[in-house]
Scaffold this active site. Structure first.
Site, PDB file in Angstrom:
ATOM      1  N   LYS A   1      -9.446   1.777  -2.730  1.00  0.00           N
ATOM      2  CA  LYS A   1      -9.739   1.221  -1.415  1.00  0.00           C
ATOM      3  C   LYS A   1     -11.105   1.682  -0.926  1.00  0.00           C
ATOM      4  CE  LYS A   1      -7.511   0.734   3.148  1.00  0.00           C
ATOM      5  NZ  LYS A   1      -6.288   1.105   3.917  1.00  0.00           N
TER       6      LYS A   1
ATOM      7  N   MET B   1      -0.697  -7.335  14.230  1.00  0.00           N
ATOM      8  CA  MET B   1      -0.254  -8.497  13.477  1.00  0.00           C
ATOM      9  C   MET B   1      -1.004  -9.766  13.860  1.00  0.00           C
ATOM     10  SD  MET B   1       1.648  -7.192  11.314  1.00  0.00           S
ATOM     11  CE  MET B   1       2.122  -8.690  10.440  1.00  0.00           C
TER      12      MET B   1
ATOM     13  N   GLU C   1       0.830  -1.215   0.000  1.00  0.00           N
ATOM     14  CA  GLU C   1       0.000   0.000   0.000  1.00  0.00           C
ATOM     15  C   GLU C   1       0.864   1.264   0.000  1.00  0.00           C
ATOM     16  OE1 GLU C   1      -3.800   1.675   2.636  1.00  0.00           O
ATOM     17  OE2 GLU C   1      -2.437   0.173   3.486  1.00  0.00           O
TER      18      GLU C   1
ATOM     19  N   CYS D   1      -5.371  -3.562   2.373  1.00  0.00           N
ATOM     20  CA  CYS D   1      -5.170  -3.474   3.814  1.00  0.00           C
ATOM     21  C   CYS D   1      -6.470  -3.698   4.613  1.00  0.00           C
ATOM     22  CB  CYS D   1      -4.516  -2.139   4.161  1.00  0.00           C
ATOM     23  SG  CYS D   1      -3.626  -2.129   5.746  1.00  0.00           S
TER      24      CYS D   1
END
Length: 272
Positions: free
Chosen positions: A118, A181, A44, A150
């Protein structure tokens, strides 16, 4: 779908230095093609960096039209290398307009095959970008390709919409921070499994703006949701993954989620 090799670029860029980032990306396209890549995917906002406290106020200045210098440079790189490229950048589609957080698909001949904007904007993004409103799927010579960016990966409807349009491979260029994460590790395999598609989640690497750290952990999953490969080291790098086209048919028989959907029962729950 046909067998294909993909190169997932865990890119470490220089915040705000578009010229240097694009020059490095063009070198990476050449390197990836020399390793046999059919498709090269960058993360991104690879050309500008992501830290919005820094680049957000400059995003109108940094955004480019789809025929701007960054895309032209990537077109030349793709044409010379003979591979497809997904180049996620800030795109402005009208003079004076609010930019989109986009990804441009370039084919082997260097033509712009299409772009995706997006849809689900994260946090500060909504102050600097306009949200997209559609989910195109693109034909390549090795299969049908869907793109999400994302935060889009956290919404099952996005990958499902792409799969229902025939996507064999979904790529997800990202700027995913270290604090989230755990979600990264859940979302990518889940989206692959529930839609029986290959899914490539491509993350940035590096520190930006002093308080943003993106650790990479780029991965590719097969249509069963199994990780085929992942970059474990927190460093810039390229993940090469061979996709076996037969996995699509195999796992759509073993895990027939798309076939067994009961769309007639979903009225009032979802719009599709």
């Amino acid at each position: 779908m046909k067998n294909a090799k993909i190169a997932l670029v865990q890119f470490e860029g220089e915040l705000g230095n578009v010229e240097a980032n694009v020059a490095r990306a063009c070198d990476i396209v050449k390197e990836s093609a020399e390793h046999g890549a059919d498709l090269v995917v960058f993360p991104e906002l690879f050309s500008t960096g992501y830290h919005l406290n820094t680049i957000g106020p400059r995003i109108v200045e940094l955004a480019e039209p789809i025929d701007g210098p960054t895309v032209r440079a990537m077109q030349q790189a793709a044409r010379e290398a003979g591979c497809y490229v997904v180049a996620p950048i800030a795109i402005v589609r009208e003079v004076g307009g609010v930019p989109f957080n986009s990804a441009v698909l370039i084919d082997r001949e260097g033509n712009v095959a299409g772009s995706y904007d997006k849809v689900h904007l994260w946090a500060l993004e909504r102050f600097y970008f306009r949200a997209g409103a559609s989910y195109p799927v693109f034909d390549t010579d090795f299969g049908r390709l869907g793109i999400m960016i994302c935060y889009d990966m956290g919404f099952p409807e996005v990958a499902r919409t792409l799969a229902l349009q025939g996507a064999d491979l979904i790529v997800c260029p990202s700027a995913w921070c270290v604090e989230d994460m755990d979600v990264w590790e859940i979302n990518a395999p889940a989206r692959a499994l529930e839609n029986t598609v290959f899914l490539a989640a491509v993350n940035r690497f590096g520190h930006e703006g002093g308080n943003l750290y993106m650790p990479g952990k780029t991965m590719a999953c097969n249509p069963r949701g199994k990780k085929l490969a992942q970059l474990e080291d927190e460093a810039a790098g390229i993940l090469y993954v061979d996709l076996d086209a037969s996995d699509i048919d195999t796992y759509r028989v073993k895990s027939p989620y798309l076939r067994d959907r009961r769309a007639d029962t979903y009225d009032g729950v979802t719009r599709w």
